[in-house]
Design an enzyme around this catalytic site. Structure first.
Site, PDB file in Angstrom:
ATOM      1  N   CYS A 269       6.276  -5.552  16.756  1.00 57.62           N
ATOM      2  CA  CYS A 269       5.889  -4.389  17.157  1.00 57.62           C
ATOM      3  C   CYS A 269       4.241  -4.730  17.455  1.00 57.62           C
ATOM      4  O   CYS A 269       3.244  -5.253  16.361  1.00 57.62           O
ATOM      5  CB  CYS A 269       5.691  -3.582  16.933  1.00 57.62           C
ATOM      6  SG  CYS A 269       7.350  -3.104  15.858  1.00 57.62           S
TER       7      CYS A 269
ATOM      8  N   CYS B 127       6.218  -7.343   7.688  1.00 53.06           N
ATOM      9  CA  CYS B 127       7.441  -6.911   8.092  1.00 53.06           C
ATOM     10  C   CYS B 127       7.658  -8.397   8.671  1.00 53.06           C
ATOM     11  O   CYS B 127       6.802  -9.358   9.273  1.00 53.06           O
ATOM     12  CB  CYS B 127       6.977  -5.700   9.186  1.00 53.06           C
ATOM     13  SG  CYS B 127       8.508  -5.046   9.685  1.00 53.06           S
TER      14      CYS B 127
ATOM     15  N   SER C  59      12.349   6.100   8.323  1.00 49.25           N
ATOM     16  CA  SER C  59      11.511   5.372   9.627  1.00 49.25           C
ATOM     17  C   SER C  59      11.531   4.161  10.176  1.00 49.25           C
ATOM     18  O   SER C  59      12.070   3.277   9.074  1.00 49.25           O
ATOM     19  CB  SER C  59       9.959   5.679   9.581  1.00 49.25           C
ATOM     20  OG  SER C  59       9.437   4.997  10.643  1.00 49.25           O
TER      21      SER C  59
ATOM     22  N   CYS D 201      -1.303   5.496  10.123  1.00 51.65           N
ATOM     23  CA  CYS D 201      -0.310   4.331   9.753  1.00 51.65           C
ATOM     24  C   CYS D 201      -0.442   3.067  10.501  1.00 51.65           C
ATOM     25  O   CYS D 201      -1.361   3.569  11.831  1.00 51.65           O
ATOM     26  CB  CYS D 201       0.942   5.813  11.746  1.00 51.65           C
ATOM     27  SG  CYS D 201       1.577   7.497  10.501  1.00 51.65           S
TER      28      CYS D 201
ATOM     29  N   GLU E  93       0.861  -1.022  -0.167  1.00 52.07           N
ATOM     30  CA  GLU E  93      -0.198   0.146   0.090  1.00 52.07           C
ATOM     31  C   GLU E  93       0.958   1.281   0.117  1.00 52.07           C
ATOM     32  O   GLU E  93       1.538   1.161   0.549  1.00 52.07           O
ATOM     33  CB  GLU E  93      -0.674  -0.089   0.994  1.00 52.07           C
ATOM     34  CG  GLU E  93      -1.965  -0.777   1.363  1.00 52.07           C
ATOM     35  CD  GLU E  93      -2.873  -1.336   2.301  1.00 52.07           C
ATOM     36  OE1 GLU E  93      -4.041  -2.275   1.562  1.00 52.07           O
ATOM     37  OE2 GLU E  93      -2.389  -1.216   3.083  1.00 52.07           O
TER      38      GLU E  93
ATOM     39  N   GLY F 200       6.255  -1.843   5.740  1.00 49.49           N
ATOM     40  CA  GLY F 200       7.892  -2.871   6.189  1.00 49.49           C
ATOM     41  C   GLY F 200       9.489  -2.172   6.869  1.00 49.49           C
ATOM     42  O   GLY F 200       8.623  -0.746   7.163  1.00 49.49           O
TER      43      GLY F 200
ATOM     44  N   CYS G 102       3.483   8.193   1.231  1.00 50.30           N
ATOM     45  CA  CYS G 102       4.298   7.300   2.216  1.00 50.30           C
ATOM     46  C   CYS G 102       4.059   5.872   1.979  1.00 50.30           C
ATOM     47  O   CYS G 102       3.536   5.473   1.237  1.00 50.30           O
ATOM     48  CB  CYS G 102       3.062   7.377   3.424  1.00 50.30           C
ATOM     49  SG  CYS G 102       3.768   6.333   4.932  1.00 50.30           S
TER      50      CYS G 102
ATOM     51  N   CYS H  47       1.066  -3.214  15.470  1.00 55.21           N
ATOM     52  CA  CYS H  47       1.263  -2.787  14.084  1.00 55.21           C
ATOM     53  C   CYS H  47       0.158  -3.404  13.637  1.00 55.21           C
ATOM     54  O   CYS H  47       0.716  -4.589  13.435  1.00 55.21           O
ATOM     55  CB  CYS H  47       2.609  -2.296  13.979  1.00 55.21           C
ATOM     56  SG  CYS H  47       2.859  -2.199  11.960  1.00 55.21           S
TER      57      CYS H  47
ATOM     58  N   ASN I 175      -3.615   4.329  16.205  1.00 51.44           N
ATOM     59  CA  ASN I 175      -5.209   3.799  14.764  1.00 51.44           C
ATOM     60  C   ASN I 175      -5.369   2.608  14.741  1.00 51.44           C
ATOM     61  O   ASN I 175      -3.890   1.700  15.101  1.00 51.44           O
ATOM     62  CB  ASN I 175      -3.909   4.053  13.031  1.00 51.44           C
ATOM     63  CG  ASN I 175      -4.298   5.530  12.895  1.00 51.44           C
ATOM     64  OD1 ASN I 175      -4.608   6.368  13.612  1.00 51.44           O
ATOM     65  ND2 ASN I 175      -2.970   5.933  12.715  1.00 51.44           N
TER      66      ASN I 175
ATOM     67  N   SER J 201      11.280   4.548  15.415  1.00 46.96           N
ATOM     68  CA  SER J 201       9.892   4.817  16.351  1.00 46.96           C
ATOM     69  C   SER J 201      10.498   4.113  17.074  1.00 46.96           C
ATOM     70  O   SER J 201      10.679   2.806  17.496  1.00 46.96           O
ATOM     71  CB  SER J 201       9.647   3.153  15.249  1.00 46.96           C
ATOM     72  OG  SER J 201       8.979   3.905  14.230  1.00 46.96           O
ATOM     73  N   LEU J 202       9.971   5.136  18.631  1.00 48.35           N
ATOM     74  CA  LEU J 202      10.237   5.024  19.800  1.00 48.35           C
ATOM     75  C   LEU J 202       9.542   4.508  20.786  1.00 48.35           C
ATOM     76  O   LEU J 202       9.457   2.919  20.770  1.00 48.35           O
ATOM     77  CB  LEU J 202      10.923   6.388  20.295  1.00 48.35           C
ATOM     78  CG  LEU J 202      11.647   5.976  21.876  1.00 48.35           C
ATOM     79  CD1 LEU J 202      13.032   5.291  21.762  1.00 48.35           C
ATOM     80  CD2 LEU J 202      11.864   7.423  22.336  1.00 48.35           C
ATOM     81  N   HIS J 203       8.430   5.227  20.813  1.00 46.01           N
ATOM     82  CA  HIS J 203       7.133   4.506  21.418  1.00 46.01           C
ATOM     83  C   HIS J 203       7.304   3.724  23.071  1.00 46.01           C
ATOM     84  O   HIS J 203       6.045   3.729  23.861  1.00 46.01           O
ATOM     85  CB  HIS J 203       6.596   3.322  20.848  1.00 46.01           C
ATOM     86  CG  HIS J 203       6.219   3.791  19.218  1.00 46.01           C
ATOM     87  ND1 HIS J 203       6.197   4.402  18.294  1.00 46.01           N
ATOM     88  CD2 HIS J 203       6.720   3.117  18.211  1.00 46.01           C
ATOM     89  CE1 HIS J 203       6.170   4.510  17.924  1.00 46.01           C
ATOM     90  NE2 HIS J 203       6.681   3.407  17.042  1.00 46.01           N
TER      91      HIS J 203
HETATM   92  N1  SAH Z   1       9.083  -0.676   9.892  1.00 43.90           N
HETATM   93  C1  SAH Z   1       9.415   0.734   9.955  1.00 43.90           C
HETATM   94  C2  SAH Z   1       8.299   1.878   9.399  1.00 43.90           C
HETATM   95  C3  SAH Z   1       6.809   1.327   8.703  1.00 43.90           C
HETATM   96  S1  SAH Z   1       5.650   1.885  10.393  1.00 43.90           S
HETATM   97  C4  SAH Z   1       8.979   1.581  11.608  1.00 43.90           C
HETATM   98  O1  SAH Z   1       8.618   1.214  12.822  1.00 43.90           O
HETATM   99  O2  SAH Z   1       9.841   2.977  11.544  1.00 43.90           O
HETATM  100  C5  SAH Z   1       5.582   3.775  10.394  1.00 43.90           C
HETATM  101  C6  SAH Z   1       5.146   4.313  11.593  1.00 43.90           C
HETATM  102  O3  SAH Z   1       3.579   4.031  12.163  1.00 43.90           O
HETATM  103  C7  SAH Z   1       5.793   3.666  13.299  1.00 43.90           C
HETATM  104  O4  SAH Z   1       6.314   4.494  13.606  1.00 43.90           O
HETATM  105  C8  SAH Z   1       5.093   2.707  13.623  1.00 43.90           C
HETATM  106  O5  SAH Z   1       5.899   2.448  14.794  1.00 43.90           O
HETATM  107  C9  SAH Z   1       3.663   3.506  13.546  1.00 43.90           C
HETATM  108  N2  SAH Z   1       2.725   2.650  14.185  1.00 43.90           N
HETATM  109  C10 SAH Z   1       2.414   1.600  13.286  1.00 43.90           C
HETATM  110  N3  SAH Z   1       1.452   0.306  13.969  1.00 43.90           N
HETATM  111  C11 SAH Z   1       0.567   1.894  14.685  1.00 43.90           C
HETATM  112  C12 SAH Z   1      -0.573   2.596  14.810  1.00 43.90           C
HETATM  113  N4  SAH Z   1      -1.265   1.208  14.710  1.00 43.90           N
HETATM  114  N5  SAH Z   1      -1.454   3.068  14.764  1.00 43.90           N
HETATM  115  C13 SAH Z   1       0.065   4.269  15.444  1.00 43.90           C
HETATM  116  N6  SAH Z   1       1.215   4.056  14.772  1.00 43.90           N
HETATM  117  C14 SAH Z   1       1.435   3.238  13.834  1.00 43.90           C
HETATM  118 FE1  SF4 Z   2       7.633  -3.950  11.635  1.00 44.71          FE
HETATM  119 FE2  SF4 Z   2       7.306  -1.223  12.058  1.00 44.71          FE
HETATM  120 FE3  SF4 Z   2       5.256  -2.675  11.845  1.00 44.71          FE
HETATM  121 FE4  SF4 Z   2       7.270  -2.285  13.727  1.00 44.71          FE
HETATM  122  S1  SF4 Z   2       6.488  -0.926  13.565  1.00 44.71           S
HETATM  123  S2  SF4 Z   2       6.145  -4.460  13.233  1.00 44.71           S
HETATM  124  S3  SF4 Z   2       8.993  -2.182  11.888  1.00 44.71           S
HETATM  125  S4  SF4 Z   2       5.903  -1.803   9.979  1.00 44.71           S
END
Ligand code: SAH
Ligand code: SF4
Length: 407
Positions: A138, A134, A226, A368, A114, A194, A127, A141, A325, A248-250
Site C-alpha cells: 500500500c 508486510c 484489520s 497508524c 512494534e 503486517g 495495537c 504505508c 500520518n 482498509s478500504l481507502h
Molecule cells: N495490514 C492491515 C493492518 C495493519 S495497517 C491492514 O492494512 O488493514 C492498520 C491501518 O493503518 C490500515 O487501515 C492502514 O491502511 C492504515 N495506515 C497505513 N499507513 C497509514 C498512514 N501512513 N496513515 C494513516 N493510516 C495508515
Molecule cells: Fe501491509 Fe496493511 Fe501497510 Fe498495506 S496498509 S502495506 S496491508 S500493513
C-alpha cells in the site's frame, strides 16, 4: 503511480529457539495438553495440569515454574526440563506526550516489531503486529516499505499482549481476583505491522488464547482484525476467530484502489463486498469498520464520500476516517481539516458513524502506518540483511521501472 501487489521482499525463515525446550506460550489448550502428555504427564491428569498452567500463565502472568505453588516439586522439575514460558523482549519503550506508549519488541532471530498502547477515557487499546514488515505494498504505508518479512508465531503475537501487561502492571496482585483489577488493556486491534490474514493460523491461535475466559479474557467483540482485503480468508476469520472486522478500504473505485491498495488487483471491490455481506453475524451491534485514510487531493472529495456511502449501503458499518500520518519520504499529504470534516459529514448524514481518528503518538512515530522496525530504518540492503541472518545471497532483482519511489 503503480505498485506491485507484493513487494520484492526477503522472507526470513523462523529461527528455532536457542533451547530445545518447547515454549508453552502460544499453544492452544488442546496443543498444551498434547505437549504435557508428550513430556510424560499421565493422560488422565493432562487436562487438569493444562488448566493449572493456563491460569498461571494467562491469568496471573507467572513465568517461573517454581512459583506455581499448586504443582508438586517433582512435576515442576519435569516442566522445567521440557518447557519454557517466553514472551518477546521489550527493547525500548517510548512514551508520547499524549500517554501513548510504543514498545519496540525483539523476537527470535533478532527481528523487531512494534506494539502500541493507546490509553483513552474508560478504555485502553493495544495495537499489535502480526508480521515483521508486510509483503503488500500500500503506497501510503510505512510498514509496506519494509523489505524484510517474517510471520510471527502465535507465541509472539499473544506475547505482545503479555509484555504490555507486564509493563502496565496489569496482572492481578497475588491473592486478588483478576476480575477485581482495572482493565488497562480493554481492547485489542490487529493494526500494527503486517497483514494478519496472511498469517492466519498464528493470528487465530493467539486470538483464541487472548479470548479464553480463564486467562486474558478479552471478549471477541473487543478484538478487531484489520485487513487490506484478503478475500478468501475473510469468511474463515469469521468462522474460526469470530472477532470484529476492519477493512482498509481507502478508495471507492477499483481504478484508485488498484493503485493505493494493490491487493485490490487480485480481489477487487465487488469481490471484497461480496465477502463482507456474507461475514457471519452481521448485525447492528457487530458493525464492520471501514478504515479510510485521508490523502489530500487523492481520495478525499465529496464525490468519493458519496461513492463510499453507496458502496457500504446495507452493511452495518462504521467509517473510521484516518488523517494520513506522514513518515519520512511519504508520497502523500494529509487532507486539510475542513476537507476531512466535510467528508465525515456526508457519511454521517447518510446514517453512518464517521469518527475521525485522532492521530495518537505522532511524536514517537507510533501512529497508524508509521510503524517500521528500527533495524529497517537504518536502510540495510537485502544483501546485508541476508548476510546477518546467515542466509544465502539473495537473487539480484532488477527494479521495475514503474515501481513507486517511496523509500
Ligand atoms: N495490514 C492491515 C493492518 C495493519 S495497517 C491492514 O492494512 O488493514 C492498520 C491501518 O493503518 C490500515 O487501515 C492502514 O491502511 C492504515 N495506515 C497505513 N499507513 C497509514 C498512514 N501512513 N496513515 C494513516 N493510516 C495508515
Ligand atoms: Fe501491509 Fe496493511 Fe501497510 Fe498495506 S496498509 S502495506 S496491508 S500493513
Amino acid at each position: 503511480m503503480s505498485a506491485p501487489i507484493v513487494q520484492d521482499v526477503l522472507p526470513l525463515p523462523r529461527k528455532l529457539p536457542e533451547t530445545d525446550r518447547v515454549n508453552l506460550v502460544g499453544l492452544t489448550r488442546p496443543r498444551l495438553r498434547e505437549a504435557l502428555i508428550a513430556a510424560g504427564t499421565p493422560e488422565a491428569q493432562a487436562k487438569m495440569r493444562a488448566n493449572q498452567l493456563w491460569q498461571w500463565i494467562y491469568q496471573k502472568g507467572v513465568r517461573d515454574f517454581d512459583a506455581m505453588t499448586n504443582l508438586a516439586k517433582d512435576y515442576r522439575a519435569l516442566l522445567k526440563d521440557h518447557f519454557a514460558i517466553e514472551v518477546p523482549e521489550i527493547v525500548t519503550r517510548s512514551v508520547s506526550a499524549d500517554g501513548t506508549r510504543k514498545y519496540l519488541v525483539r523476537i527470535a532471530g533478532g527481528h523487531e516489531v512494534e506494539v502500541v498502547y493507546i490509553p483513552e477515557d474508560g478504555r485502553g487499546t493495544l495495537c499489535i503486529s502480526s508480521q515483521v514488515g508486510c509483503t503488500l505494498t500500500c503506497t501510503f504505508c510505512h510498514t509496506g516499505t519494509q523489505r524484510l518479512v517474517r510471520n510471527l508465531t502465535a507465541a509472539e503475537i499473544v506475547g505482545q499482549v503479555m509484555l504490555a501487561r507486564d509493563d502496565l502492571g496489569e496482572w492481578p496482585k497475588p491473592g486478588r481476583n483478576p476480575k477485581d483489577e482495572t482493565r488497562l488493556i480493554s481492547n485489542l486491534v490487529l493494526m500494527g505491522m503486517g497483514e494478519p490474514l496472511y498469517n492466519f493460523e498464528a493470528v487465530r491461535d493467539a486470538m483464541l488464547i487472548a479470548m479464553d475466559g480463564e486467562g486474558i479474557s478479552l471478549s471477541r467483540r473487543r478484538i478487531t482484525l484489520s485487513t487490506s482485503g484478503v478475500v478468501p480468508e475473510i469468511e474463515r476469520a469469521g468462522r474460526e476467530i469470530g472477532c470484529m472486522l476492519a477493512i482498509s478500504l481507502h478508495a471507492t473505485t477499483d481504478e484508485l484502489r488498484n493503485k493505493i491498495v494493490p491487493i485490490n488487483r487480485k480481489y477487487p471491490i465487488a469481490q471484497l463486498f461480496e465477502a463482507l455481506r456474507a461475514y457471519p453475524k452481521l448485525s447492528n451491534s457487530e458493525r464492520i469498520t471501514f478504515e479510510y485514510v485521508m490523502l489530500k487531493g487523492v481520495n478525499d472529495s465529496d464525490a468519493d464520500a458519496r461513492r463510499l456511502v453507496k458502496l457500504i449501503s446495507g452493511i452495518p458499518a462504521k467509517i473510521n476516517l484516518i488523517p494520513f500520518n506522514e513518515w519520512p519520504g511519504a508520497p502523500y499529504q494529509r487532507s486539510d481539516w475542513d476537507r476531512i470534516e466535510a467528508f465525515a459529514n456526508i457519511v454521517y448524514k447518510a446514517g453512518y458513524a464517521s469518527p475521525i481518528r485522532t492521530p495518537r503518538g505522532e511524536d514517537i512515530m507510533a501512529a497508524c502506518g508509521q510503524l517500521k522496525s528500527a533495524t529497517e530504518r537504518a536502510r540495510k540492503n537485502r544483501f546485508q540483511i541476508a548476510a546477518e541472518a546467515g542466509l544465502p545471497e539473495p537473487e539480484r532483482i532488477v527494479r521495475r521501472p514503474d515501481a513507486p519511489d517511496v523509500h
